[in-house]
Motif scaffolding. Structure first.
Motif, short mmCIF file in Angstrom:
data_model
loop_
_atom_site.label_atom_id
_atom_site.label_comp_id
_atom_site.label_asym_id
_atom_site.label_seq_id
_atom_site.Cartn_x
_atom_site.Cartn_y
_atom_site.Cartn_z
N PRO A 180 0.44 3.38 48.05
CA PRO A 180 -0.19 2.38 47.30
C PRO A 180 -0.34 1.10 48.16
O PRO A 180 -1.19 0.02 48.11
CB PRO A 180 0.56 1.88 46.22
CG PRO A 180 1.17 3.30 45.92
CD PRO A 180 1.53 3.87 47.35
N VAL A 181 0.26 0.85 49.39
CA VAL A 181 0.10 -0.28 50.27
C VAL A 181 -1.18 -0.60 50.68
O VAL A 181 -1.74 -1.52 51.16
CB VAL A 181 1.32 -0.43 51.24
CG1 VAL A 181 1.10 -1.42 52.42
CG2 VAL A 181 2.75 -0.32 50.89
N TRP A 182 -1.74 0.56 50.99
CA TRP A 182 -3.20 0.67 51.54
C TRP A 182 -4.26 -0.06 50.76
O TRP A 182 -5.11 -0.86 51.29
CB TRP A 182 -3.72 2.00 51.81
CG TRP A 182 -3.42 3.00 52.69
CD1 TRP A 182 -2.40 4.13 52.78
CD2 TRP A 182 -3.88 2.86 53.94
NE1 TRP A 182 -2.04 4.51 53.66
CE2 TRP A 182 -2.95 4.03 54.82
CE3 TRP A 182 -4.94 2.73 54.79
CZ2 TRP A 182 -3.40 4.36 55.97
CZ3 TRP A 182 -5.21 2.93 55.84
CH2 TRP A 182 -4.47 3.89 56.72
N ALA A 183 -3.71 -0.32 49.53
CA ALA A 183 -4.80 -1.03 48.50
C ALA A 183 -4.75 -2.67 48.79
O ALA A 183 -5.83 -2.99 48.30
CB ALA A 183 -4.66 -0.52 47.22
N LEU A 184 -3.68 -3.09 49.01
CA LEU A 184 -3.32 -4.40 48.94
C LEU A 184 -4.36 -5.34 49.73
O LEU A 184 -4.53 -6.30 49.44
CB LEU A 184 -1.98 -4.74 49.47
CG LEU A 184 -0.93 -4.21 48.49
CD1 LEU A 184 0.51 -4.33 49.10
CD2 LEU A 184 -1.08 -4.70 47.25
N PRO A 185 -4.74 -5.08 51.11
CA PRO A 185 -5.51 -5.80 51.72
C PRO A 185 -7.21 -6.05 51.51
O PRO A 185 -7.77 -6.87 52.02
CB PRO A 185 -5.32 -5.38 53.33
CG PRO A 185 -5.14 -4.04 53.23
CD PRO A 185 -4.34 -3.65 51.75
N THR A 186 -7.61 -4.80 50.56
CA THR A 186 -8.91 -4.97 50.13
C THR A 186 -9.13 -5.66 49.00
O THR A 186 -9.77 -6.54 48.96
CB THR A 186 -9.39 -3.27 49.93
OG1 THR A 186 -8.99 -2.64 51.12
CG2 THR A 186 -10.86 -3.17 49.73
#
Length: 365
Positions: free
Chosen positions: A106-112
């Protein structure tokens, strides 16, 4: 010596100095050729152009020594395999959305973009001054990547619907094309998320295979003709208050670049982020008028639906944070800044914007 003679002598000296210095410059400016695969088709000219503009800026800043060739989805790998191709070294770079890969972590979602997250200005502040870039690159390094923000769409629309939705109950059983982490939140509200490529969405809506779709905003939505088959156009897209796109680089390829080339990429990436937002801000107003003229029925998301979305989002964030310390660490910095920033913007931007919008409605401007 008169002034003209002095200037001529100075010019000759400058040319000579440049000639003498050229070999030294050449040593620090090697010829580098990279390939960048994009997750966005050329038909999305505002988004796809971001990678092309990056390449143009970098070429200009390095006197043509650093060349980046941009490839559309499918020319090397599929759009949703872009980051994987970079991590594996198939290509050196990608232009993609980090949240496409949230299924890995889920970390991948944070910067978008995350539901009820940051708006575009807040995201830039968090990336560049709140440690966001550094925290994300600590994570990206574990994936053999280095990332930089590369564009922002602004707050997106809430999508196209074949029927009106007024309450959270109306969402239950709704088959909706919705991408990224937002699908997980909408699923909690009873929506059945559908992952459909852009080129297939119109046909799915027309046939009734899906009931709704979120895409980007007026300029991009206008091109796909959704207004012909799903007339209800809702706002805002609370799951993407300002979606940031990313350039991702193979970590070794990034580290092997001369420092001046890394600086060129950082500067160009910031410039493209500004440019893309300006491009959308210029094009979306006219596109929205065209859509309304074609029959789009604008509807605000009801407060009841947004309240349900916020509640579901907070529940999911708490569940993930309890199991994923990296997610919690990064999310906590975003959420902490979000509260302070909206408090400030309520006094500054919101007050000014609201006054000007009222004057528009009155016909004063």
């Amino acid at each position: 010596m008169d002034r003209r003679s002095f200037l001529r002598a100075s010019a000759v000296g400058s040319v000579a100095a440049g000639t003498l210095a050229a070999p030294a410059i050449a040593q620090t400016a090697p010829k580098v050729q990279w390939r960048m695969t994009s997750s966005y088709p050329k038909s999305l000219d505002t988004i796809h152009q971001g990678a092309v503009t990056l390449a143009e800026y970098v070429r200009g800043m390095t006197d043509g020594n650093f060349e980046i060739q941009v490839f559309a989805p499918g020319e090397i790998v599929g759009g949703l395999q872009a980051a994987d191709a970079v991590a594996e070294g198939t290509v050196e770079a990608a232009h993609t959305s980090s949240y496409y890969y949230w299924g890995k972590d889920p970390v991948w979602a944070l910067p978008t973009a995350i539901p009820f997250g940051l708006n575009p200005r807040q995201q830039n502040a968090w990336f560049y001054y709140g440690g966001g870039n550094d925290m994300m690159n600590e994570f990206y390094a574990t994936q053999n990547l280095y990332g930089l923000p590369l564009g922002n769409t602004g707050a997106q629309m809430g999508g196209w619907y074949r029927k009106e939705i007024n309450t959270a109950e109306d969402l239950k059983g709704l088959k909706m094309r919705i991408g990224g982490f937002a699908g997980k939140i909408m699923e909690k509200l009873g929506v059945v998320p559908q992952n459909i490529p852009g080129g297939d969405i119109y046909a799915a809506l027309e046939k009734g295979t899906i009931d709704a779709v979120e895409w980007v905003g007026p300029y991009d939505d206008d091109k796909l003709g959704f207004v012909k088959v799903a007339p209800y156009y809702y706002y805002p897209g609370w799951w993407e208050g300002g979606a940031t796109l990313h350039a991702m680089f193979n970590l070794k390829a990034w580290n092997d670049l001369p420092e001046s080339y890394r600086v060129a990429l950082k500067v160009a990436s910031q410039a493209v982020t500004c440019d893309m937002m300006a491009n959308y801000d210029w094009k979306n107003p006219d596109a929205l008028l065209r859509l309304v003229g074609a029959g789009a029925q604008l509807r605000p998301m009801s407060e009841a639906i947004m309240d349900a979305g916020l509640k579901a989002s907070n529940e999911v964030y708490a569940e993930i944070s309890a199991q994923n310390p990296t997610f919690k660490k990064i999310l906590d910095t975003m959420i902490g800044f979000r509260g302070k920033s909206f408090q400030y913007q309520q006094i500054s931007d919101y007050t000014y914007d609201t006054y000007m919008m009222i004057q528009k409605q009155k016909g004063s401007i």
